[in-house]
Scaffold this motif. Structure first.
Motif, short mmCIF file in Angstrom:
data_model
loop_
_atom_site.label_atom_id
_atom_site.label_comp_id
_atom_site.label_asym_id
_atom_site.label_seq_id
_atom_site.Cartn_x
_atom_site.Cartn_y
_atom_site.Cartn_z
N LEU A 38 57.74 109.69 60.48
CA LEU A 38 57.11 108.77 59.53
C LEU A 38 55.67 109.18 59.27
CD1 LEU A 38 58.19 105.34 61.08
CD2 LEU A 38 59.16 106.41 59.04
N VAL A 39 55.17 108.80 58.10
CA VAL A 39 53.73 108.90 57.88
C VAL A 39 53.11 107.65 58.51
CG1 VAL A 39 53.90 110.32 55.80
CG2 VAL A 39 53.84 107.84 55.59
N PRO A 40 51.89 107.76 59.02
CA PRO A 40 51.29 106.62 59.71
C PRO A 40 51.27 105.33 58.90
CG PRO A 40 50.08 108.59 60.23
CD PRO A 40 51.08 108.97 59.17
N VAL A 41 51.01 105.41 57.60
CA VAL A 41 50.97 104.18 56.79
C VAL A 41 52.31 103.45 56.85
CG1 VAL A 41 50.80 103.31 54.42
CG2 VAL A 41 49.15 104.98 55.25
N ARG A 42 53.40 104.19 56.72
CA ARG A 42 54.74 103.59 56.78
C ARG A 42 55.01 103.02 58.15
NH1 ARG A 42 57.93 100.21 55.75
NH2 ARG A 42 60.13 100.59 55.97
N TYR A 43 54.57 103.71 59.19
CA TYR A 43 54.74 103.24 60.57
C TYR A 43 54.08 101.87 60.75
CZ TYR A 43 54.00 102.88 65.61
OH TYR A 43 53.96 102.44 66.90
N TYR A 44 52.83 101.76 60.29
CA TYR A 44 52.12 100.49 60.48
C TYR A 44 52.69 99.38 59.61
CZ TYR A 44 48.99 102.87 63.61
OH TYR A 44 48.49 103.58 64.68
N GLN A 45 53.24 99.72 58.44
CA GLN A 45 53.93 98.71 57.63
C GLN A 45 55.15 98.18 58.38
OE1 GLN A 45 54.72 101.05 54.13
NE2 GLN A 45 52.92 100.28 53.05
N LEU A 46 55.91 99.09 58.94
CA LEU A 46 57.10 98.71 59.70
C LEU A 46 56.73 97.90 60.93
CD1 LEU A 46 60.16 98.89 60.14
CD2 LEU A 46 59.80 101.14 61.15
N LEU A 47 55.70 98.35 61.65
CA LEU A 47 55.26 97.63 62.83
C LEU A 47 54.82 96.22 62.49
CD1 LEU A 47 54.49 97.46 65.82
CD2 LEU A 47 52.29 98.51 65.22
N ASN A 48 54.05 96.07 61.43
CA ASN A 48 53.57 94.73 61.05
C ASN A 48 54.74 93.82 60.70
OD1 ASN A 48 51.23 93.07 60.71
ND2 ASN A 48 51.67 93.09 58.52
N ALA A 49 55.74 94.34 60.01
CA ALA A 49 56.93 93.54 59.69
C ALA A 49 57.67 93.16 60.97
CB ALA A 49 57.84 94.31 58.74
N LEU A 50 57.73 94.06 61.93
CA LEU A 50 58.42 93.77 63.19
C LEU A 50 57.75 92.63 63.95
CD1 LEU A 50 59.32 97.32 64.55
CD2 LEU A 50 60.92 95.49 63.96
N LEU A 51 56.44 92.52 63.84
CA LEU A 51 55.74 91.46 64.58
C LEU A 51 56.16 90.07 64.12
CD1 LEU A 51 52.13 92.87 64.94
CD2 LEU A 51 54.11 93.13 66.45
N ASP A 52 56.70 89.96 62.91
CA ASP A 52 57.16 88.68 62.40
C ASP A 52 58.68 88.54 62.45
OD1 ASP A 52 54.54 87.84 61.78
OD2 ASP A 52 54.58 89.02 59.94
N ASP A 53 59.35 89.50 63.07
CA ASP A 53 60.81 89.53 63.11
C ASP A 53 61.30 88.95 64.44
OD1 ASP A 53 63.52 90.29 63.32
OD2 ASP A 53 63.18 92.08 62.11
N PRO A 54 62.08 87.87 64.41
CA PRO A 54 62.56 87.27 65.67
C PRO A 54 63.42 88.23 66.50
CG PRO A 54 63.43 86.08 63.75
CD PRO A 54 62.50 87.14 63.24
#
Length: 78
Positions: A38-54
């Motif tokens: 992944l490119v870092p920007v995509r990684y952090y987008q995915l990570l941020n979405a995961l933080l709100d994922d039950p």
């Protein structure tokens, strides 16, 4: 099938990388590119979405809650 099992391989790998803890920013970017493809920007987008994922919370509550606290503190500083 439990909620955590619904996470994809990449989502589990993102959480595993965050669970490893602090590494230098340059080293982390290299791991993101080389190990996850992944490119870092995509990684952090995915990570941020995961933080709100039950499902992510069920899979790794310690890591997700720690990262939520960091995110909330940064937002409060703004």
């Amino acid at each position: 099938m439990g909620e955590a099992e619904d996470l994809g391989r990449l989502e589990r790998e993102v959480l595993a990388l965050e669970r490893r803890g602090a590494v230098s920013p340059g080293a982390k970017e290299r791991v993101i590119r080389e190990e996850l493809g992944l490119v870092p920007v995509r990684y952090y987008q995915l990570l941020n979405a995961l933080l709100d994922d039950p499902r992510a919370l069920a899979h790794d509550p310690v890591t997700v809650n720690r990262l939520r606290r960091v995110r909330d503190a940064r937002r409060a500083e703004r």
